[in-house]
Write a protein that holds these residues in place. Structure first.
Motif, PDB file in Angstrom:
ATOM      1  N   LEU A  81      -0.970  11.694   9.289  1.00 62.19           N
ATOM      2  CA  LEU A  81      -1.915  10.806   9.963  1.00 62.19           C
ATOM      3  C   LEU A  81      -1.971   9.481   9.208  1.00 62.19           C
ATOM      4  CD1 LEU A  81      -3.936  10.849  12.366  1.00 62.19           C
ATOM      5  CD2 LEU A  81      -5.715  11.402  10.704  1.00 62.19           C
ATOM      6  N   PRO A  82      -1.223   8.474   9.663  1.00 66.00           N
ATOM      7  CA  PRO A  82      -1.174   7.195   8.943  1.00 66.00           C
ATOM      8  C   PRO A  82      -2.401   6.335   9.218  1.00 66.00           C
ATOM      9  CG  PRO A  82       0.227   7.091  10.881  1.00 66.00           C
ATOM     10  CD  PRO A  82      -0.313   8.498  10.821  1.00 66.00           C
ATOM     11  N   VAL A  83      -3.376   6.432   8.334  1.00 72.60           N
ATOM     12  CA  VAL A  83      -4.642   5.710   8.508  1.00 72.60           C
ATOM     13  C   VAL A  83      -4.561   4.362   7.805  1.00 72.60           C
ATOM     14  CG1 VAL A  83      -7.114   5.737   8.018  1.00 72.60           C
ATOM     15  CG2 VAL A  83      -5.956   7.831   8.727  1.00 72.60           C
ATOM     16  N   ALA A 118      -7.042   4.529  -3.567  1.00 71.62           N
ATOM     17  CA  ALA A 118      -6.287   3.758  -4.556  1.00 71.62           C
ATOM     18  C   ALA A 118      -5.627   4.669  -5.582  1.00 71.62           C
ATOM     19  CB  ALA A 118      -7.204   2.756  -5.249  1.00 71.62           C
ATOM     20  N   GLY A 119      -6.351   5.705  -5.997  1.00 73.18           N
ATOM     21  CA  GLY A 119      -5.816   6.624  -6.992  1.00 73.18           C
ATOM     22  C   GLY A 119      -4.594   7.371  -6.510  1.00 73.18           C
ATOM     23  N   GLN A 120      -4.467   7.559  -5.196  1.00 78.58           N
ATOM     24  CA  GLN A 120      -3.311   8.245  -4.638  1.00 78.58           C
ATOM     25  C   GLN A 120      -2.304   7.263  -4.040  1.00 78.58           C
ATOM     26  OE1 GLN A 120      -3.842  11.917  -2.559  1.00 78.58           O
ATOM     27  NE2 GLN A 120      -5.933  12.194  -3.271  1.00 78.58           N
ATOM     28  N   GLY A 121      -2.501   5.978  -4.344  1.00 80.25           N
ATOM     29  CA  GLY A 121      -1.549   4.982  -3.870  1.00 80.25           C
ATOM     30  C   GLY A 121      -1.558   4.778  -2.371  1.00 80.25           C
ATOM     31  N   HIS A 122      -2.683   5.026  -1.750  1.00 83.40           N
ATOM     32  CA  HIS A 122      -2.806   4.889  -0.291  1.00 83.40           C
ATOM     33  C   HIS A 122      -3.365   3.498   0.028  1.00 83.40           C
ATOM     34  CE1 HIS A 122      -3.886   5.612   3.862  1.00 83.40           C
ATOM     35  NE2 HIS A 122      -3.350   6.823   3.814  1.00 83.40           N
ATOM     36  N   PRO A 123      -2.769   2.788   0.977  1.00 86.82           N
ATOM     37  CA  PRO A 123      -3.188   1.406   1.234  1.00 86.82           C
ATOM     38  C   PRO A 123      -4.380   1.247   2.174  1.00 86.82           C
ATOM     39  CG  PRO A 123      -1.314   1.933   2.612  1.00 86.82           C
ATOM     40  CD  PRO A 123      -1.553   3.148   1.748  1.00 86.82           C
ATOM     41  N   ALA A 124      -4.982   2.329   2.627  1.00 89.91           N
ATOM     42  CA  ALA A 124      -6.055   2.224   3.624  1.00 89.91           C
ATOM     43  C   ALA A 124      -7.214   1.374   3.115  1.00 89.91           C
ATOM     44  CB  ALA A 124      -6.570   3.609   4.009  1.00 89.91           C
ATOM     45  N   VAL A 125      -7.801   0.647   4.047  1.00 91.85           N
ATOM     46  CA  VAL A 125      -8.997  -0.146   3.789  1.00 91.85           C
ATOM     47  C   VAL A 125     -10.216   0.683   4.183  1.00 91.85           C
ATOM     48  CG1 VAL A 125     -10.286  -2.216   4.463  1.00 91.85           C
ATOM     49  CG2 VAL A 125      -7.795  -2.318   4.168  1.00 91.85           C
ATOM     50  N   VAL A 126     -11.232   0.701   3.337  1.00 87.59           N
ATOM     51  CA  VAL A 126     -12.480   1.404   3.635  1.00 87.59           C
ATOM     52  C   VAL A 126     -13.570   0.374   3.864  1.00 87.59           C
ATOM     53  CG1 VAL A 126     -14.229   3.014   2.801  1.00 87.59           C
ATOM     54  CG2 VAL A 126     -11.812   3.409   2.262  1.00 87.59           C
ATOM     55  N   THR A 127     -14.209   0.444   5.024  1.00 90.58           N
ATOM     56  CA  THR A 127     -15.354  -0.419   5.310  1.00 90.58           C
ATOM     57  C   THR A 127     -16.561   0.443   5.614  1.00 90.58           C
ATOM     58  OG1 THR A 127     -14.744  -0.562   7.657  1.00 90.58           O
ATOM     59  CG2 THR A 127     -13.900  -2.277   6.212  1.00 90.58           C
ATOM     60  N   THR A 128     -17.740  -0.118   5.433  1.00 88.62           N
ATOM     61  CA  THR A 128     -18.975   0.616   5.681  1.00 88.62           C
ATOM     62  C   THR A 128     -19.896  -0.217   6.549  1.00 88.62           C
ATOM     63  OG1 THR A 128     -20.030  -0.240   3.676  1.00 88.62           O
ATOM     64  CG2 THR A 128     -18.802   1.822   3.459  1.00 88.62           C
ATOM     65  N   LEU A 168      -2.388  13.594   3.154  1.00 87.00           N
ATOM     66  CA  LEU A 168      -1.622  13.882   4.369  1.00 87.00           C
ATOM     67  C   LEU A 168      -1.280  12.614   5.134  1.00 87.00           C
ATOM     68  CD1 LEU A 168      -3.732  16.996   5.449  1.00 87.00           C
ATOM     69  CD2 LEU A 168      -1.537  16.991   4.248  1.00 87.00           C
ATOM     70  N   ARG A 169      -0.966  11.557   4.409  1.00 85.45           N
ATOM     71  CA  ARG A 169      -0.699  10.261   5.040  1.00 85.45           C
ATOM     72  C   ARG A 169       0.505  10.310   5.966  1.00 85.45           C
ATOM     73  NH1 ARG A 169       0.268   7.208  -0.499  1.00 85.45           N
ATOM     74  NH2 ARG A 169      -1.091   8.900  -1.140  1.00 85.45           N
ATOM     75  N   ALA A 174      -8.049  20.526   8.605  1.00 87.94           N
ATOM     76  CA  ALA A 174      -8.279  20.793  10.028  1.00 87.94           C
ATOM     77  C   ALA A 174      -8.466  19.497  10.797  1.00 87.94           C
ATOM     78  CB  ALA A 174      -9.499  21.699  10.195  1.00 87.94           C
ATOM     79  N   ALA A 175      -9.240  18.562  10.234  1.00 89.88           N
ATOM     80  CA  ALA A 175      -9.492  17.298  10.919  1.00 89.88           C
ATOM     81  C   ALA A 175      -8.212  16.483  11.059  1.00 89.88           C
ATOM     82  CB  ALA A 175     -10.554  16.500  10.160  1.00 89.88           C
ATOM     83  N   VAL A 176      -7.426  16.408  10.002  1.00 88.56           N
ATOM     84  CA  VAL A 176      -6.185  15.622  10.041  1.00 88.56           C
ATOM     85  C   VAL A 176      -5.221  16.203  11.073  1.00 88.56           C
ATOM     86  CG1 VAL A 176      -4.097  15.056   8.732  1.00 88.56           C
ATOM     87  CG2 VAL A 176      -6.348  14.680   7.721  1.00 88.56           C
TER      88      VAL A 176
END
Length: 433
Positions: A34-36, A61-71, A30-31, A313-315
């Motif tokens: 909500l553009p994350v 990455a598998g869905q071609g989404h550029p979002a960065v994930v940090t932990t 659902l990019r 629901a969250a998005v």
């Protein structure tokens, strides 16, 4: 807005949950809603956090989404500059849940993680932790919205409001029913609007409108048609008698079974493995799957974990709050009553449709609630008030009062026994006990 400009930064407290890949999958799909640009996963369990974080990166990455994930294990660092903070934590883990589902049965009461005595135990463990997290958010990033998915959502959201936080509660019951009704009718879920009223995990669908177009007014009432054509399927989903749905002309949430068929539920729960034990095994298997370095989709097994449609629901909610799509949407949320249900205090938290946009959350006016439902809503609201008082201030007497007020307890001797067991099983999580 985050420093990423046109994209958003979201922080998830409890990011090491096995639920998280469901959320990530929704964010990726659902990019356009909500553009994350950055997703921060926050959790004290560093090893599990890295496992979930790795899968989250692969899903994007598998869905071609550029979002960065940090932990991070640091709440303060994680929520800094976040546009919204999502809470999805379980204090005490599945072990505490297993106890919540077990010791009430010893007293002849339902053992369930959000309803009855087990739900009170969860609230007592959870509220202080959530308020501590919320204070960190307020100190570091006061403009962020807090979206609570942590159960019991009604009590936790009320705690957040009572402390002055910018918060809204979210549950997946309404969106789940919306999706089921849409499937029965063969229409887009966005064409279904629910007349959904009550408290978290204590709600009824008093009407179902089939809209002329998504977000439009008008439409026609289709609940009688649904009950006539699909009443058996709906009743089986809820594990409630079809005759009850036909008699009432409404669709209760599944959680009403704990009230309408209490003794039946006690016997069923005594005869089967606890839900916590089943979930713990599912989680063990999920974590093994998540460790596969080539896995880049949420596994089918995750559907058995619970939380269906959680990501959608969250998005939808976060997108409306942050104004990423413009305009106002109507969504079912947990928010302050403020006179919407006039038989409840203004500071009660109700679960009703609300207008949601960048200006905030405004619950929609409700037609008078029938006495059959209003009485139970009022009683559980009184219990929730006392439960929050016990969570905030501690003390055996406050725990006893909350249990005595609960419609599933309501007897002196029973409340006394439940209080003793609750305290015995939760001392490590209750600073005052």
């Amino acid at each position: 807005m985050s420093a990423l400009g046109s994209t958003l930064k979201l922080a998830v407290v409890g990011g090491g949950s096995t639920y998280t890949p469901e959320l990530v999958d929704g964010l990726a799909r659902l990019r356009d809603v909500l553009p994350v640009g950055e997703l921060v996963l926050i959790d004290p369990a560093a090893d599990r956090l890295e496992l979930i974080g790795g899968l989250a990166r692969r899903i994007f990455a598998g869905q071609g989404h550029p979002a960065v994930v940090t932990t991070t294990v640091d709440v303060g660092a994680g929520v800094a500059d976040a546009d919204a903070v999502l809470l999805q934590l379980r204090v005490g883990g599945q072990a505490a849940r297993h106890r919540d589902e077990t010791w009430p049965l010893e007293c002849g009461c339902v053992g369930q993680e959000t309803t009855g005595a087990g739900g009170l135990a969860k609230a007592l463990r959870t509220v202080p932790v959530v308020l501590d997290i919320a204070e960190t958010v307020r100190r570091i990033n006061p403009g962020a919205w807090i979206v609570d998915f942590t159960n019991p959502v009604g009590i936790v959201t009320r705690a957040l409001h009572s402390a002055g936080h910018r918060a809204v509660g979210l549950c997946n019951v309404a969106i789940g029913l919306q999706r089921r009704f849409a499937a029965h009718l063969g229409v887009d879920p966005e064409l279904i609007r629910l007349d959904h009223v009550g408290l978290n995990h204590l709600t009824w669908e008093r009407g179902v409108t089939l809209l002329d177009a998504p977000g439009a007014g008008g439409g026609r009432e289709v609940l009688p048609e649904l009950l006539s054509a699909y009443g058996t399927e709906i009743a089986e989903d809820l594990r409630l008698p079809r005759a009850l749905l036909q008699r009432l002309g409404v669709v209760p949430s599944y959680y009403l079974r704990y009230y309408y068929q209490h003794d039946v539920m006690v016997e069923e729960l005594r005869a089967q493995e606890s839900r916590a034990a089943r979930v713990a095994e599912i989680e063990r298997q999920l974590l093994e799957l998540y460790a596969d370095p080539v896995l880049d989709t949420k596994p089918e097994l995750l559907g058995r974990r619970g939380g269906a449609f959680y990501s959608e629901a969250a998005v939808q909610l976060i997108a409306a709050l942050l104004g990423t799509r413009g305009g106002t949407s109507v969504q079912v949320v947990n928010t302050r009553n403020d006179g919407v249900l006039p038989f409840l205090p203004d500071d009660a938290v109700v679960e009703v449709p609300a207008e949601v946009d960048a200006a905030g959350v405004r619950p929609l006016p409700q037609r008078p609630v029938e006495p059959l439902y209003a009485g139970l809503i009022a009683a559980v609201t009184a219990y929730e008030h006392l439960a929050l008082d016990a969570a905030l201030h501690g003390g055996r007497d406050r725990v006893f009062d909350a249990l005595l007020a609960h419609p599933l307890v309501g007897r002196i001797e029973l409340a006394d026994r439940l209080t003793d067991r609750l305290l015995a099983h939760n001392r490590e999580h209750l600073a005052w006990a």
